[in-house]
Motif scaffolding. Sequence first.
Motif, PDB file in Angstrom:
ATOM      1  N   UNK A 105      17.671  -4.012 -33.281  1.00 12.48           N
ATOM      2  CA  UNK A 105      17.372  -5.132 -32.850  1.00 12.48           C
ATOM      3  C   UNK A 105      16.937  -4.942 -31.226  1.00 12.48           C
ATOM      4  N   UNK A 106      16.811  -4.104 -30.739  1.00 16.96           N
ATOM      5  CA  UNK A 106      16.598  -4.011 -29.269  1.00 16.96           C
ATOM      6  C   UNK A 106      15.259  -4.250 -29.087  1.00 16.96           C
ATOM      7  N   UNK A 107      14.953  -4.763 -27.808  1.00 16.68           N
ATOM      8  CA  UNK A 107      13.511  -5.225 -27.541  1.00 16.68           C
ATOM      9  C   UNK A 107      13.315  -4.239 -26.168  1.00 16.68           C
ATOM     10  N   UNK A 108      14.258  -4.228 -25.362  1.00 17.82           N
ATOM     11  CA  UNK A 108      14.341  -3.718 -23.967  1.00 17.82           C
ATOM     12  C   UNK A 108      15.548  -2.959 -23.539  1.00 17.82           C
ATOM     13  N   UNK A 109      15.892  -1.657 -24.072  1.00 21.03           N
ATOM     14  CA  UNK A 109      16.981  -1.218 -23.910  1.00 21.03           C
ATOM     15  C   UNK A 109      17.232  -0.867 -22.208  1.00 21.03           C
ATOM     16  N   UNK A 110      18.330  -0.709 -21.917  1.00 20.69           N
ATOM     17  CA  UNK A 110      18.859  -0.493 -20.472  1.00 20.69           C
ATOM     18  C   UNK A 110      19.387   0.907 -20.371  1.00 20.69           C
ATOM     19  N   UNK A 111      18.739   1.782 -19.752  1.00 24.77           N
ATOM     20  CA  UNK A 111      19.361   3.233 -19.435  1.00 24.77           C
ATOM     21  C   UNK A 111      20.450   3.467 -18.558  1.00 24.77           C
ATOM     22  N   UNK A 112      20.340   2.337 -17.689  1.00 28.66           N
ATOM     23  CA  UNK A 112      21.269   2.363 -16.483  1.00 28.66           C
ATOM     24  C   UNK A 112      22.638   1.788 -16.805  1.00 28.66           C
ATOM     25  N   UNK A 113      22.471   0.884 -17.591  1.00 31.57           N
ATOM     26  CA  UNK A 113      23.622  -0.180 -17.883  1.00 31.57           C
ATOM     27  C   UNK A 113      23.365  -0.545 -19.650  1.00 31.57           C
ATOM     28  N   UNK A 114      23.652   0.268 -20.686  1.00 29.80           N
ATOM     29  CA  UNK A 114      23.430   0.063 -22.023  1.00 29.80           C
ATOM     30  C   UNK A 114      23.836  -1.546 -22.284  1.00 29.80           C
ATOM     31  N   UNK A 115      24.862  -1.919 -21.711  1.00 36.94           N
ATOM     32  CA  UNK A 115      25.379  -3.297 -22.153  1.00 36.94           C
ATOM     33  C   UNK A 115      24.262  -4.425 -21.713  1.00 36.94           C
ATOM     34  N   UNK A 116      23.514  -4.178 -20.761  1.00 43.42           N
ATOM     35  CA  UNK A 116      22.589  -5.051 -20.360  1.00 43.42           C
ATOM     36  C   UNK A 116      21.253  -5.040 -21.343  1.00 43.42           C
ATOM     37  N   UNK A 117      21.189  -4.311 -22.219  1.00 47.12           N
ATOM     38  CA  UNK A 117      19.976  -3.992 -22.967  1.00 47.12           C
ATOM     39  C   UNK A 117      19.868  -5.284 -23.572  1.00 47.12           C
ATOM     40  N   UNK A 118      18.391  -5.633 -23.751  1.00 46.29           N
ATOM     41  CA  UNK A 118      17.960  -7.037 -24.420  1.00 46.29           C
ATOM     42  C   UNK A 118      17.647  -6.809 -25.960  1.00 46.29           C
ATOM     43  N   UNK A 119      18.136  -7.710 -26.592  1.00 46.19           N
ATOM     44  CA  UNK A 119      18.036  -7.413 -27.969  1.00 46.19           C
ATOM     45  C   UNK A 119      17.200  -8.696 -28.798  1.00 46.19           C
ATOM     46  N   UNK A 120      16.789  -8.673 -30.076  1.00 49.78           N
ATOM     47  CA  UNK A 120      16.355  -9.906 -30.668  1.00 49.78           C
ATOM     48  C   UNK A 120      17.448 -10.821 -30.789  1.00 49.78           C
ATOM     49  N   UNK A 121      18.537 -10.676 -30.693  1.00 49.05           N
ATOM     50  CA  UNK A 121      19.794 -11.788 -30.824  1.00 49.05           C
ATOM     51  C   UNK A 121      19.999 -12.433 -29.599  1.00 49.05           C
ATOM     52  N   UNK A 122      19.904 -11.805 -28.397  1.00 54.82           N
ATOM     53  CA  UNK A 122      20.447 -12.350 -27.095  1.00 54.82           C
ATOM     54  C   UNK A 122      19.373 -12.549 -26.013  1.00 54.82           C
ATOM     55  N   UNK A 123      18.201 -12.253 -26.376  1.00 57.24           N
ATOM     56  CA  UNK A 123      17.180 -12.467 -25.409  1.00 57.24           C
ATOM     57  C   UNK A 123      16.164 -13.721 -25.614  1.00 57.24           C
ATOM     58  N   UNK A 124      16.204 -14.328 -26.796  1.00 56.12           N
ATOM     59  CA  UNK A 124      15.409 -15.533 -27.031  1.00 56.12           C
ATOM     60  C   UNK A 124      15.786 -16.880 -26.288  1.00 56.12           C
ATOM     61  N   UNK A 125      14.755 -17.876 -26.357  1.00 56.77           N
ATOM     62  CA  UNK A 125      14.716 -19.006 -25.943  1.00 56.77           C
ATOM     63  C   UNK A 125      15.604 -20.014 -26.885  1.00 56.77           C
ATOM     64  N   UNK A 126      15.818 -21.234 -26.555  1.00 56.56           N
ATOM     65  CA  UNK A 126      16.713 -22.121 -27.259  1.00 56.56           C
ATOM     66  C   UNK A 126      15.978 -22.390 -28.696  1.00 56.56           C
ATOM     67  N   UNK A 127      17.022 -22.600 -29.514  1.00 53.88           N
ATOM     68  CA  UNK A 127      16.554 -23.097 -30.840  1.00 53.88           C
ATOM     69  C   UNK A 127      15.499 -24.067 -31.177  1.00 53.88           C
ATOM     70  N   UNK A 128      15.492 -25.343 -30.270  1.00 52.64           N
ATOM     71  CA  UNK A 128      14.387 -26.219 -30.259  1.00 52.64           C
ATOM     72  C   UNK A 128      13.099 -25.349 -29.598  1.00 52.64           C
ATOM     73  N   UNK A 129      13.190 -24.658 -28.446  1.00 50.59           N
ATOM     74  CA  UNK A 129      11.716 -24.105 -27.946  1.00 50.59           C
ATOM     75  C   UNK A 129      11.179 -23.161 -29.374  1.00 50.59           C
TER      76      UNK A 129
END
Length: 383
Positions: free
Chosen positions: A316-340
């Motif tokens: 589910x990764x969209x933009x993985x972080x090589x310097x701090x993997x925990x900061x990687x952006x995924x399908x589940x934690x990078x989107x807008x609000x449900x309403x949007x």
Amino acid sequence: MLDYETLKLVWWVLVGVLLIGFAIADGMDMGVGMLLPFVGRDDAERRVVINTVGPHWDGNQVWLITAGGAIFAAWPAVYAAAFSGFYLAMLLVLVALFFRPVGFDYRSKLEDPRWRNAWDWGLFAGGLVPALIFGVAFGNLLQGVPFHLDAFLKPHYEGTFIWALLPLLNPFALLAGLISVAMLALHGALWLQIRTEGAVAARAKRAVSLLALVVTGAFALGGIWVLLGIDGYRIVSEPAHSALPNPLAKEVVREAGAWFAVYATLPIAMLLPATGLLAPLAARALSGMDRPGLGFVASSLGMTGIIGTAGAAMFPFVMPSSSQPGSSLTVWDAPSSRLTLTIMFFAVVIFLPIVLGYTLWCYRAMWGKVTVAEIEAKKHHAY
């Protein structure tokens, strides 16, 4: 009403559809631009090449604009991080794209051969540079991008401002760029074989024969490279997928072979790389049998397979972080609000069929072979 988790997944699919639509539609006229100085040997032939895409290129570019807007609205964190880190690369793409509208509209306004030749190479650059940069961007995403998020979720990049361009051009990323350039040029060559005749069509056919082999060979090499030399990313723990987005609430590790895990858990996903490998060869065979229309369909399937392979491998990764993997952006934690996401979803359901229908009508209304005789007869009315 769709739940939040489903909406997140739906928008991952829709963004992928928009990127594939851009590759098939706008990639076609970018490919034609890349081939322009080579398949057209004199001014009349080059005008033939330009007029195969002249009525359509600006409509095709809507796919790029829509994809960018969708990323901005659906994944604002990805948009912010990507446009910060890839700023110089995106600026280079923008400058190259400037050559397209000016080149199409003003190239034939003057009879001076030097003027026209300069704009021919400008259209070449307007096709080559974006295709190369987009491929390079995908190559860097597979390797991970050196950024991290602070406590306020603001992205920070390692290195200086110059990092935004030079280190992106590493060997694997350049291979990804070659795949992108070759597959769009292949697509454009098939289009030229469909829409032209005589010497131009024959040269386009020869280009298809070569480019299909380059696409398949480079894609196969890229897969081997990822398998043997590039670590993927794996989520160890994370909140529920329906939770409010928080990219720092998960644990991520880098792991050899992680980009291939999807094929073990979901074997049907193997259809994507198989299509990416075989469809260009099918396009080559169909072109050789003078069936470029079917070859164009095969080329479209090939691009779907290649882009889909990268998306499925990273999910589910969209933009993985090589310097701090925990900061990687995924399908589940990078989107807008449900309403949007909900409002955007219904907008897509309403307007996408309209756009597709209008686009198909335009192609049908302006269909037919473009010939040298037609161009010479419409000297002041064609591109």
